[in-house]
Design a protein around this motif. Sequence first.
Motif, PDB file in Angstrom:
ATOM      1  N   MET A 105      -8.877  -9.770 -25.115  1.00 60.31           N
ATOM      2  CA  MET A 105      -9.827 -10.646 -24.442  1.00 60.31           C
ATOM      3  C   MET A 105     -11.012  -9.829 -23.964  1.00 60.31           C
ATOM      4  SD  MET A 105      -7.312 -10.968 -21.174  1.00 60.31           S
ATOM      5  CE  MET A 105      -5.900 -10.474 -22.159  1.00 60.31           C
ATOM      6  N   PRO A 106     -12.117 -10.495 -23.675  1.00 62.86           N
ATOM      7  CA  PRO A 106     -13.243  -9.758 -23.098  1.00 62.86           C
ATOM      8  C   PRO A 106     -12.837  -9.141 -21.761  1.00 62.86           C
ATOM      9  CG  PRO A 106     -13.955 -11.919 -23.832  1.00 62.86           C
ATOM     10  CD  PRO A 106     -12.447 -11.896 -23.915  1.00 62.86           C
ATOM     11  N   GLN A 107     -13.265  -7.936 -21.535  1.00 57.37           N
ATOM     12  CA  GLN A 107     -13.042  -7.269 -20.256  1.00 57.37           C
ATOM     13  C   GLN A 107     -13.691  -8.111 -19.158  1.00 57.37           C
ATOM     14  OE1 GLN A 107     -13.238  -2.838 -20.399  1.00 57.37           O
ATOM     15  NE2 GLN A 107     -15.115  -3.275 -19.331  1.00 57.37           N
ATOM     16  N   PRO A 108     -13.023  -8.333 -18.033  1.00 64.54           N
ATOM     17  CA  PRO A 108     -13.562  -9.247 -17.014  1.00 64.54           C
ATOM     18  C   PRO A 108     -14.650  -8.662 -16.116  1.00 64.54           C
ATOM     19  CG  PRO A 108     -11.403  -8.484 -16.367  1.00 64.54           C
ATOM     20  CD  PRO A 108     -11.669  -7.907 -17.731  1.00 64.54           C
ATOM     21  N   PHE A 109     -15.296  -7.595 -16.522  1.00 63.95           N
ATOM     22  CA  PHE A 109     -16.406  -7.023 -15.762  1.00 63.95           C
ATOM     23  C   PHE A 109     -17.325  -6.304 -16.737  1.00 63.95           C
ATOM     24  CE2 PHE A 109     -12.895  -4.044 -15.763  1.00 63.95           C
ATOM     25  CZ  PHE A 109     -13.487  -2.848 -16.129  1.00 63.95           C
ATOM     26  N   ARG A 110     -18.556  -6.053 -16.303  1.00 64.74           N
ATOM     27  CA  ARG A 110     -19.527  -5.345 -17.140  1.00 64.74           C
ATOM     28  C   ARG A 110     -19.342  -3.844 -17.020  1.00 64.74           C
ATOM     29  NH1 ARG A 110     -25.388  -8.041 -17.232  1.00 64.74           N
ATOM     30  NH2 ARG A 110     -24.735  -9.989 -18.192  1.00 64.74           N
ATOM     31  N   GLY A 111     -19.740  -3.139 -18.058  1.00 61.65           N
ATOM     32  CA  GLY A 111     -19.671  -1.688 -18.028  1.00 61.65           C
ATOM     33  C   GLY A 111     -18.490  -1.169 -18.810  1.00 61.65           C
ATOM     34  N   GLU A 112     -18.312   0.129 -18.723  1.00 63.03           N
ATOM     35  CA  GLU A 112     -17.218   0.776 -19.431  1.00 63.03           C
ATOM     36  C   GLU A 112     -15.891   0.498 -18.735  1.00 63.03           C
ATOM     37  OE1 GLU A 112     -18.433   4.890 -19.393  1.00 63.03           O
ATOM     38  OE2 GLU A 112     -19.850   4.569 -21.029  1.00 63.03           O
ATOM     39  N   GLY A 113     -14.811   0.580 -19.499  1.00 65.42           N
ATOM     40  CA  GLY A 113     -13.476   0.470 -18.932  1.00 65.42           C
ATOM     41  C   GLY A 113     -12.919   1.860 -18.681  1.00 65.42           C
ATOM     42  N   TRP A 114     -12.494   2.133 -17.459  1.00 65.01           N
ATOM     43  CA  TRP A 114     -11.945   3.444 -17.125  1.00 65.01           C
ATOM     44  C   TRP A 114     -10.549   3.284 -16.536  1.00 65.01           C
ATOM     45  CZ3 TRP A 114     -14.999   8.319 -15.895  1.00 65.01           C
ATOM     46  CH2 TRP A 114     -16.135   8.408 -16.716  1.00 65.01           C
ATOM     47  N   GLY A 115     -10.454   3.235 -15.219  1.00 61.87           N
ATOM     48  CA  GLY A 115      -9.147   3.156 -14.575  1.00 61.87           C
ATOM     49  C   GLY A 115      -8.699   1.734 -14.328  1.00 61.87           C
ATOM     50  N   LEU A 116      -7.383   1.544 -14.274  1.00 67.09           N
ATOM     51  CA  LEU A 116      -6.809   0.226 -14.039  1.00 67.09           C
ATOM     52  C   LEU A 116      -5.503   0.405 -13.269  1.00 67.09           C
ATOM     53  CD1 LEU A 116      -7.216  -2.814 -14.710  1.00 67.09           C
ATOM     54  CD2 LEU A 116      -5.859  -2.416 -16.773  1.00 67.09           C
ATOM     55  N   ALA A 117      -5.343  -0.351 -12.180  1.00 68.82           N
ATOM     56  CA  ALA A 117      -4.123  -0.285 -11.368  1.00 68.82           C
ATOM     57  C   ALA A 117      -3.819  -1.673 -10.832  1.00 68.82           C
ATOM     58  CB  ALA A 117      -4.302   0.692 -10.210  1.00 68.82           C
ATOM     59  N   TYR A 118      -2.538  -1.961 -10.642  1.00 67.70           N
ATOM     60  CA  TYR A 118      -2.111  -3.264 -10.122  1.00 67.70           C
ATOM     61  C   TYR A 118      -1.438  -3.081  -8.771  1.00 67.70           C
ATOM     62  CZ  TYR A 118      -0.091  -7.911  -9.888  1.00 67.70           C
ATOM     63  OH  TYR A 118       0.230  -9.194  -9.501  1.00 67.70           O
ATOM     64  N   ASP A 119      -1.825  -3.937  -7.823  1.00 69.97           N
ATOM     65  CA  ASP A 119      -1.238  -3.953  -6.489  1.00 69.97           C
ATOM     66  C   ASP A 119      -0.268  -5.131  -6.435  1.00 69.97           C
ATOM     67  OD1 ASP A 119      -0.635  -4.364  -3.788  1.00 69.97           O
ATOM     68  OD2 ASP A 119      -2.645  -3.806  -3.123  1.00 69.97           O
ATOM     69  N   GLU A 120       1.007  -4.831  -6.549  1.00 70.64           N
ATOM     70  CA  GLU A 120       2.043  -5.867  -6.581  1.00 70.64           C
ATOM     71  C   GLU A 120       2.054  -6.699  -5.303  1.00 70.64           C
ATOM     72  OE1 GLU A 120       4.864  -8.261  -7.953  1.00 70.64           O
ATOM     73  OE2 GLU A 120       4.165  -6.592  -9.180  1.00 70.64           O
ATOM     74  N   ARG A 121       1.818  -6.074  -4.170  1.00 71.70           N
ATOM     75  CA  ARG A 121       1.857  -6.796  -2.889  1.00 71.70           C
ATOM     76  C   ARG A 121       0.735  -7.822  -2.782  1.00 71.70           C
ATOM     77  NH1 ARG A 121      -0.123  -6.007   2.250  1.00 71.70           N
ATOM     78  NH2 ARG A 121      -1.012  -3.981   1.748  1.00 71.70           N
ATOM     79  N   ARG A 122      -0.471  -7.424  -3.180  1.00 73.00           N
ATOM     80  CA  ARG A 122      -1.629  -8.323  -3.080  1.00 73.00           C
ATOM     81  C   ARG A 122      -1.827  -9.184  -4.329  1.00 73.00           C
ATOM     82  NH1 ARG A 122      -3.277  -3.587  -0.450  1.00 73.00           N
ATOM     83  NH2 ARG A 122      -3.980  -3.939   1.681  1.00 73.00           N
ATOM     84  N   LYS A 123      -1.123  -8.841  -5.410  1.00 72.70           N
ATOM     85  CA  LYS A 123      -1.205  -9.587  -6.679  1.00 72.70           C
ATOM     86  C   LYS A 123      -2.618  -9.544  -7.260  1.00 72.70           C
ATOM     87  CE  LYS A 123       3.090 -10.990  -6.372  1.00 72.70           C
ATOM     88  NZ  LYS A 123       4.073 -10.045  -6.819  1.00 72.70           N
ATOM     89  N   VAL A 124      -3.260  -8.377  -7.169  1.00 77.10           N
ATOM     90  CA  VAL A 124      -4.583  -8.170  -7.762  1.00 77.10           C
ATOM     91  C   VAL A 124      -4.587  -6.828  -8.486  1.00 77.10           C
ATOM     92  CG1 VAL A 124      -5.842  -9.572  -6.069  1.00 77.10           C
ATOM     93  CG2 VAL A 124      -5.570  -7.110  -5.681  1.00 77.10           C
ATOM     94  N   ALA A 125      -5.472  -6.721  -9.464  1.00 79.09           N
ATOM     95  CA  ALA A 125      -5.670  -5.458 -10.172  1.00 79.09           C
ATOM     96  C   ALA A 125      -7.008  -4.872  -9.739  1.00 79.09           C
ATOM     97  CB  ALA A 125      -5.640  -5.676 -11.683  1.00 79.09           C
ATOM     98  N   TYR A 126      -7.116  -3.577  -9.848  1.00 77.73           N
ATOM     99  CA  TYR A 126      -8.345  -2.856  -9.546  1.00 77.73           C
ATOM    100  C   TYR A 126      -8.765  -2.103 -10.802  1.00 77.73           C
ATOM    101  CZ  TYR A 126      -7.000  -3.841  -4.759  1.00 77.73           C
ATOM    102  OH  TYR A 126      -6.634  -4.479  -3.595  1.00 77.73           O
TER     103      TYR A 126
END
Length: 138
Positions: A105-126
């Motif tokens: 799928m298209p990346q959900p933000f503009r720019g290059e893709g670098w780091g990705l992490a998921y916060d299980e408690r908050r149910k969001v990814a960074y």
Amino acid sequence: EAGANRSYVSLPVIVKETPHEPDAFTQGLCFDLDGTLYESDGLYRRSQVRRVDVATGRSLKRKANKGEHFGEGLTLVGRSLFQLTWREGIMHEYDVATLALRNSMPQPFRGEGWGLAYDERRKVAYATDGSYHVHVLD
């Protein structure tokens, strides 16, 4: 109180080193709750997602990216692995058990893709894009 605003800095200490595949250009990694290691390897025509034996560093399973995709950040959300691509603006979703590609799928933000992490408690990814921005994804 004096000193209450002082920053605390802690330096990491290497406690163990383990073997690793010398050809792997690791760009992202994550563990599942059982301690299984997953890696996203970069480089065009060599990028892949791998399940890795931590003790030996050997690949237990691997799924190659398309040659024109440079793999970057990787995170686990439920039973899916999500992988960013560097400059292609694509995010891949893989089945964690089989490493089968479920979706691109298209990346959900503009720019290059670098780091990705998921916060299980908050149910969001960074996600990071190589700049000072940190993108919060739901």
